[in-house]
Design a protein around this motif. Structure first.
Motif, PDB file in Angstrom:
ATOM      1  N   LEU A  83      12.608  11.688  39.218  1.00 47.26           N
ATOM      2  CA  LEU A  83      14.217  12.151  39.435  1.00 47.26           C
ATOM      3  C   LEU A  83      13.939  13.427  40.154  1.00 47.26           C
ATOM      4  O   LEU A  83      14.914  13.970  40.774  1.00 47.26           O
ATOM      5  CB  LEU A  83      14.993  12.056  38.093  1.00 47.26           C
ATOM      6  N   TYR A  84      13.282  14.100  39.393  1.00 48.52           N
ATOM      7  CA  TYR A  84      12.854  15.620  40.034  1.00 48.52           C
ATOM      8  C   TYR A  84      12.551  15.513  41.606  1.00 48.52           C
ATOM      9  O   TYR A  84      12.855  16.258  42.344  1.00 48.52           O
ATOM     10  CB  TYR A  84      11.594  16.172  39.206  1.00 48.52           C
ATOM     11  N   LEU A  85      11.578  14.570  41.908  1.00 50.65           N
ATOM     12  CA  LEU A  85      11.292  14.420  43.258  1.00 50.65           C
ATOM     13  C   LEU A  85      12.273  13.999  43.859  1.00 50.65           C
ATOM     14  O   LEU A  85      12.714  14.328  45.066  1.00 50.65           O
ATOM     15  CB  LEU A  85      10.194  13.326  43.364  1.00 50.65           C
ATOM     16  N   ALA A  86      13.356  12.888  43.474  1.00 50.06           N
ATOM     17  CA  ALA A  86      14.502  12.558  44.339  1.00 50.06           C
ATOM     18  C   ALA A  86      15.305  13.695  44.671  1.00 50.06           C
ATOM     19  O   ALA A  86      15.890  13.778  45.917  1.00 50.06           O
ATOM     20  CB  ALA A  86      15.079  11.351  43.566  1.00 50.06           C
ATOM     21  N   HIS A  87      15.588  14.486  43.767  1.00 53.69           N
ATOM     22  CA  HIS A  87      16.323  15.732  44.022  1.00 53.69           C
ATOM     23  C   HIS A  87      15.974  16.626  45.052  1.00 53.69           C
ATOM     24  O   HIS A  87      16.457  16.961  46.005  1.00 53.69           O
ATOM     25  CB  HIS A  87      16.318  16.536  42.407  1.00 53.69           C
ATOM     26  N   TRP A  88      14.682  17.047  44.888  1.00 54.75           N
ATOM     27  CA  TRP A  88      14.135  17.776  46.022  1.00 54.75           C
ATOM     28  C   TRP A  88      13.782  16.993  47.230  1.00 54.75           C
ATOM     29  O   TRP A  88      13.888  17.851  48.338  1.00 54.75           O
ATOM     30  CB  TRP A  88      12.867  18.477  45.648  1.00 54.75           C
ATOM     31  N   MET A  89      13.689  15.841  47.483  1.00 56.46           N
ATOM     32  CA  MET A  89      13.616  15.036  48.584  1.00 56.46           C
ATOM     33  C   MET A  89      15.154  15.301  49.264  1.00 56.46           C
ATOM     34  O   MET A  89      15.197  15.377  50.544  1.00 56.46           O
ATOM     35  CB  MET A  89      13.105  13.523  48.332  1.00 56.46           C
ATOM     36  N   ARG A  90      16.075  15.202  48.629  1.00 57.69           N
ATOM     37  CA  ARG A  90      17.454  15.274  49.058  1.00 57.69           C
ATOM     38  C   ARG A  90      17.934  16.836  49.490  1.00 57.69           C
ATOM     39  O   ARG A  90      18.306  16.909  50.510  1.00 57.69           O
ATOM     40  CB  ARG A  90      18.585  14.927  47.892  1.00 57.69           C
ATOM     41  N   GLU A  91      17.451  17.633  48.839  1.00 52.49           N
ATOM     42  CA  GLU A  91      17.865  18.992  48.633  1.00 52.49           C
ATOM     43  C   GLU A  91      17.061  19.803  49.927  1.00 52.49           C
ATOM     44  O   GLU A  91      17.468  20.384  50.636  1.00 52.49           O
ATOM     45  CB  GLU A  91      17.231  19.800  47.409  1.00 52.49           C
ATOM     46  N   SER A  92      15.783  19.198  50.091  1.00 51.01           N
ATOM     47  CA  SER A  92      15.068  19.504  51.353  1.00 51.01           C
ATOM     48  C   SER A  92      15.408  19.040  52.599  1.00 51.01           C
ATOM     49  O   SER A  92      15.069  19.473  53.619  1.00 51.01           O
ATOM     50  CB  SER A  92      13.608  19.293  51.132  1.00 51.01           C
ATOM     51  N   PRO A 126      21.326  17.114  38.205  1.00 50.13           N
ATOM     52  CA  PRO A 126      22.614  17.794  37.941  1.00 50.13           C
ATOM     53  C   PRO A 126      23.714  16.803  37.877  1.00 50.13           C
ATOM     54  O   PRO A 126      24.645  17.115  37.043  1.00 50.13           O
ATOM     55  CB  PRO A 126      22.715  18.754  39.103  1.00 50.13           C
ATOM     56  N   THR A 127      23.483  15.888  38.617  1.00 60.19           N
ATOM     57  CA  THR A 127      24.410  14.620  38.485  1.00 60.19           C
ATOM     58  C   THR A 127      24.307  13.837  37.453  1.00 60.19           C
ATOM     59  O   THR A 127      25.253  12.777  37.232  1.00 60.19           O
ATOM     60  CB  THR A 127      24.654  13.963  39.858  1.00 60.19           C
ATOM     61  N   GLY A 128      23.095  13.843  36.701  1.00 65.64           N
ATOM     62  CA  GLY A 128      22.987  12.791  35.546  1.00 65.64           C
ATOM     63  C   GLY A 128      22.324  11.515  36.247  1.00 65.64           C
ATOM     64  O   GLY A 128      22.429  11.345  37.364  1.00 65.64           O
TER      65      GLY A 128
END
Length: 226
Positions: free
Chosen positions: A104-113, A151-153
């Motif tokens: 989930l950390y990876l998913a977050h940064w794949m989206r943010e990046s 952040p979105t849970g």
């Protein structure tokens, strides 16, 4: 994209052959970018983990397979880099090698990046995931694998494939990852789900899903969720 979703990396000849088949050329002729980001997000993360992944010193080496070249793509840095510049790096690569850690950390940064949005436009790129690096492509990781909380849970990953993955099945280092635990996890996923061991990978190309294994694995076709 062409996907090779591994449990523990390129651990046997069958998985290596699948990688070469996806590349369409020898590993020695392919340029790789490695993505260590997930290694920072796990609850037990330490700075040595990403270094071992990047340097090929990990017990599950990805960068030390004999690539023509290897670069590092750290996703947390990309928002501060000119987009056209880093996108050109990705477009020029033959393969992405994506570290394990927290999906989930990876998913977050794949989206943010912006990488998550870019990937579907790269049909010739080969994506090789290790554990969380594989799970990030799925619709959901399941509550069983929620460590870092976005952040979105929730437990939503990128959903670039339509099945979920329970890695490290019956692995001595993960004694809790039993077949019984995988069955309970799958019952809550609400869609197709695979449990894989360290000698197994899932190959996805041209819409076809193929299990590559010299070990053991399970497919759960479940349609119910809590």
């Amino acid at each position: 994209m062409k996907l090779l979703l591994t449990d523990s990396g390129v651990t046997n000849t069958s998985i290596r052959n699948a990688l070469v088949d996806l590349l369409g050329k020898p590993i020695a002729e392919a340029g790789a970018l490695c993505i260590p980001t997930a290694g920072y997000g796990a609850p037990d993360a330490d700075p040595g983990g990403p270094w071992r992944f990047i340097s090929g010193q990990s017990p599950l080496p990805m960068t030390a397979l004999g690539w023509k070249s290897v670069g590092v793509l750290e996703l947390t840095a990309l928002p501060s880099i000119d987009e056209a510049r880093w996108v050109s790096w990705v477009r020029e690569a033959d393969v992405l090698l994506v570290n394990g850690g927290d999906a989930l950390y990876l998913a977050h940064w794949m989206r943010e990046s912006g990488l998550a949005a870019l990937l579907p436009s790269l049909p010739d790129l080969v994506y090789v995931g290790l554990s969380a690096g594989s799970m990030v492509m799925t619709p959901r990781v399941g509550d069983y694998f929620v460590g870092w909380k976005p952040p979105t849970g929730g437990d939503r990953a990128l959903g670039l494939i339509d099945f979920s993955i329970f890695p490290h099945l019956d692995h001595p280092a993960c004694p809790e990852n039993t077949t019984a635990a995988a069955e309970l996890w799958a019952a809550g996923i609400g869609g197709p789900a695979y449990a894989t061991d360290d000698q197994t990978a899932i190959k996805v190309a041209d819409g076809t899903v193929e299990v590559i294994s010299e070990g053991h694995w399970r497919l759960f076709n479940t349609t119910s969720a809590p």
